[in-house]
Design an enzyme around this catalytic site. Structure first.
Site, PDB file in Angstrom:
ATOM      1  N   ARG A 232      -6.635   3.732  12.846  1.00 50.26           N
ATOM      2  CA  ARG A 232      -7.280   3.797  11.527  1.00 50.26           C
ATOM      3  C   ARG A 232      -8.607   3.053  11.592  1.00 50.26           C
ATOM      4  NH1 ARG A 232      -4.674   1.183   6.247  1.00 50.26           N
ATOM      5  NH2 ARG A 232      -5.323  -0.749   7.265  1.00 50.26           N
TER       6      ARG A 232
ATOM      7  N   ASN B 142       1.289   1.215  -0.007  1.00 48.62           N
ATOM      8  CA  ASN B 142       0.937  -0.163  -0.401  1.00 48.62           C
ATOM      9  C   ASN B 142      -0.207  -0.136  -1.409  1.00 48.62           C
ATOM     10  OD1 ASN B 142       2.740  -0.777   1.590  1.00 48.62           O
ATOM     11  ND2 ASN B 142       1.184  -1.326   3.099  1.00 48.62           N
ATOM     12  N   ASP B 143      -1.204   0.698  -1.115  1.00 48.41           N
ATOM     13  CA  ASP B 143      -2.318   0.831  -2.059  1.00 48.41           C
ATOM     14  C   ASP B 143      -1.996   1.821  -3.171  1.00 48.41           C
ATOM     15  OD1 ASP B 143      -4.472  -0.921  -1.422  1.00 48.41           O
ATOM     16  OD2 ASP B 143      -4.679   0.148   0.474  1.00 48.41           O
TER      17      ASP B 143
ATOM     18  N   HIS C 221      -1.689  -8.432   2.490  1.00 49.25           N
ATOM     19  CA  HIS C 221      -1.683  -8.307   3.943  1.00 49.25           C
ATOM     20  C   HIS C 221      -1.078  -9.514   4.646  1.00 49.25           C
ATOM     21  CE1 HIS C 221      -4.134  -4.888   2.910  1.00 49.25           C
ATOM     22  NE2 HIS C 221      -3.570  -4.371   3.973  1.00 49.25           N
TER      23      HIS C 221
ATOM     24  N   CYS D 152       3.015   5.561   5.846  1.00 47.24           N
ATOM     25  CA  CYS D 152       2.910   4.326   6.627  1.00 47.24           C
ATOM     26  C   CYS D 152       2.866   3.066   5.762  1.00 47.24           C
ATOM     27  CB  CYS D 152       1.700   4.376   7.564  1.00 47.24           C
ATOM     28  SG  CYS D 152       0.140   4.518   6.690  1.00 47.24           S
TER      29      CYS D 152
END
Ligand code: PEP
Ligand code: MG
Length: 578
Positions: free
Chosen positions: A334, A457-458, A191, A505
């Protein structure tokens, strides 16, 4: 000149003076002294050594009164180093022969010593480097007086060099003064990297140990496109990078013209280009770039900024600001995704976790801490009256989690209703697809949500078992890995069949070379860092859907991430006008 290579995480070229956070933010403003000032500068050095020696003696005596000799011996060792005639000779020599300022001479000499210790195989010896950094700090503090720079109160432009920056430290950087940053650790998907992109600060992470090679005030070039960092560049290199910096500026100005043009492909298919944000003030960037809405508002940054738990009103204020500023455009909020590398005040409440990315993070943490979750949901519901707000749950891995989260939302609706507070009863509810479990079970999830957003990303880290923040395995963290592509393909096909809206995203959708692939796989909504919008819009306009479908079809037959990546870069270069 020294060339280092790391992981490029936020694009752009920056040239500036180093601010080494490792030595407490001391910046050495001048490197050279006038010839006739040399004797005075040596006196200044001697004076600083004497003052620091006194300080160390005082500390030694104070400790000796409280603890046994073993502890005061640490200070005696510092004193011995400080009074070492060889050290003095070396520093004085740099002042006299090279006309270095005492600050610069001290930093260069002591950093040279520290490096020798750090490279020792013996962990005890390697630890001694810290003692040398302590001496450097003491001498610089004395020599520079009050000229110490705080990261949060910078007054002139710098390139920040640090061992590590947490996501919240990164968020506190002021882009007006921080031209770029470079860290020794950190990975491509962390992040810290994401925040850097949001702030539009060029950044390179995961360089490995290098802080001993640089002193505050050295000139540094940071290339956020390739991950190259150059310390003390020669004239020719400096000129080459200045030219590239200028070319970047020209392209950015050209793309600005696209701001008010709707995003769509060359053959007229509309593409929704949404923006990812972490803070309300970023909406200005989104509007400047012509975003169709906010596709991902990472609300956990509200927690990272604050020392105490945000109240329902704090949440509401932040959401209202974003929704109102976006003037009728959709805003996907979110719910909190705390934990793993995103720690805030909640850190103190959490057990030390051995595998934080597999631990109590995200929706799991929210469901177990309803006192955190409920006020947020109430605030989102209240903000839904101000514009087209959607709510999205992160890291959903089981149907049970999704149903539980929806239940907490329903409870919040009921409470508000009973209290006579208005909200949009039809608020759309979505989930992120970012675990292999959610992809495998996607047909079960889709009937229970209004939309999905693929969080690559995850998804990359969980699909490939590669920690997104670990530079040691950064080469394995690849969005174009065929396993990841198949998961995206499966999710998009299932969503199309179920007629559920799908977005992507993860940072991947902001990489220009991957736009053709994603359009070819059927994606029609992307949420990207605001700075990436003009370039992605330009690519969409230069391509047609059949062209993209052919590229995606070919990419899906390939065996490795590298093969796919090279192919996509090649196709993109061939097709898209710069
Ligand atoms: C993702 O995982 O792709 C995502 C967008 O969420 P975050 O980066 O905040 O984990
Ligand atoms: Mg995620």
């Amino acid at each position: 000149m020294q060339i280092l290579d790391g992981i490029a995480v936020s694009p752009g070229i920056a040239i500036g003076e180093a601010l080494v956070i490792d030595n407490e933010g001391f910046r050495i403003p001048e490197h050279r002294v006038e010839r006739d000032a040399v004797d005075d500068e040596v006196k200044r050095l001697d004076n600083a050594i004497a003052v620091v020696a006194k300080e160390i003696e005082r500390n030694r005596d104070a400790i000796a009164l409280q603890l046994d000799d073993q502890y005061s011996a640490i200070f005696s060792a510092h004193l011995q180093m400080l009074r070492d005639p060889k050290l003095h000779r070396e520093v004085e020599q740099l002042i006299r022969a090279r006309r270095y300022t005492p600050e610069y001479a001290v930093s260069v000499t002591l950093r040279g010593y520290a490096k020798i210790f750090q490279e020792s195989d013996d962990p005890y010896m390697a630890e001694r480097a810290h003692d040398i950094f302590d001496l450097e700090k003491g001498l610089l503090r004395n020599l520079l007086g009050h000229r110490r720079e705080e990261l949060s109160h910078l007054t002139s432009p710098v390139v920040v060099l640090a061992h590590n920056l947490t996501p919240s430290e990164t968020a506190s950087l002021d882009p007006k003064f921080v031209r770029a940053f470079v860290t020794e650790i950190g990975g491509a998907g962390g992040h810290t990297a994401i925040v850097a992109k949001g702030l539009e600060i060029p950044a390179v992470v995961g360089i490995g140990k290098f802080l001993t090679d640089v002193s505050g005030g050295d000139v540094v070039i940071v290339d956020g496109e390739t991950g190259r960092v150059i310390l003390e560049p020669d004239k020719e290199t400096l000129a080459r990078y200045r030219e590239r910096e200028e070319r970047h500026r020209e392209v950015a100005v050209r793309l600005e013209a696209l701001r008010d043009v709707l995003a769509g492909t060359g053959d007229g298919v509309r593409v929704q280009l949404m923006a990812n944000i972490e803070f309300p003030h970023e909406v200005d960037h989104c509007l400047d770039r012509g975003a169709d809405g906010i596709g991902l508002y990472r609300t956990e940054f509200l927690y990272l900024e604050s020392k105490t738990e945000p109240s329902e009103e704090d949440h509401y204020r932040a959401y209202a600001e974003v929704v109102q500023a976006m003037q009728g455009r959709p805003v996907v909020i979110r719910t909190l995704d705390l934990g793993a590398d995103k720690m805030g005040f909640a850190e103190v409440d959490m057990e030390k976790e051995r595998n934080p990315f597999l631990g109590l993070r995200s929706i799991r943490l929210a469901l177990r801490n309803k006192q955190l979750f409920r006020p947020q949901l109430r605030a989102i519901l209240r903000a839904s009256l101000l514009g087209p707000v959607k709510v999205m749950f992160p890291l959903i891995s089981t149907l049970h989690e999704l149903r539980q989260a929806r239940m907490v939302l329903e409870d919040a609706k009921e409470d508000l209703h009973e209290q006579g507070v208005e909200f949009n009863r039809e608020i759309l509810v979505g989930m992120m697809v970012e675990s292999p479990a959610s992809v495998t079970m996607i047909d079960k999830f889709l009937p229970e949500v209004d939309f999905i957003s693929i969080g690559t990303n995850d998804l990359i880290q969980y699909a490939l078992a590669v920690d997104r923040t670990n530079p040691g395995v950064a080469d394995l963290y690849q969005a174009t890995d065929p396993a990841v592509l198949r998961m995206i393909d499966t999710s998009l096909k299932a969503a199309a069949k179920a007629e559920v809206e799908a977005s992507l995203c993860g940072q991947m959708s902001g990489v220009p070379a991957y736009t053709m692939l994603l359009l070819g796989l059927g994606l029609r909504e992307m949420s990207v860092p605001p700075s990436a919008i003009p370039e992605i819009k330009n690519i969409c306009r230069s391509v047609t859907i059949p062209q993209c479908e052919a590229v995606a079809e070919r990419a899906m037959t390939m065996d490795s991430a590298r093969e796919v990546d090279l192919y996509l870069r090649d196709e993109s270069n061939k097709t898209v006008q710069p």
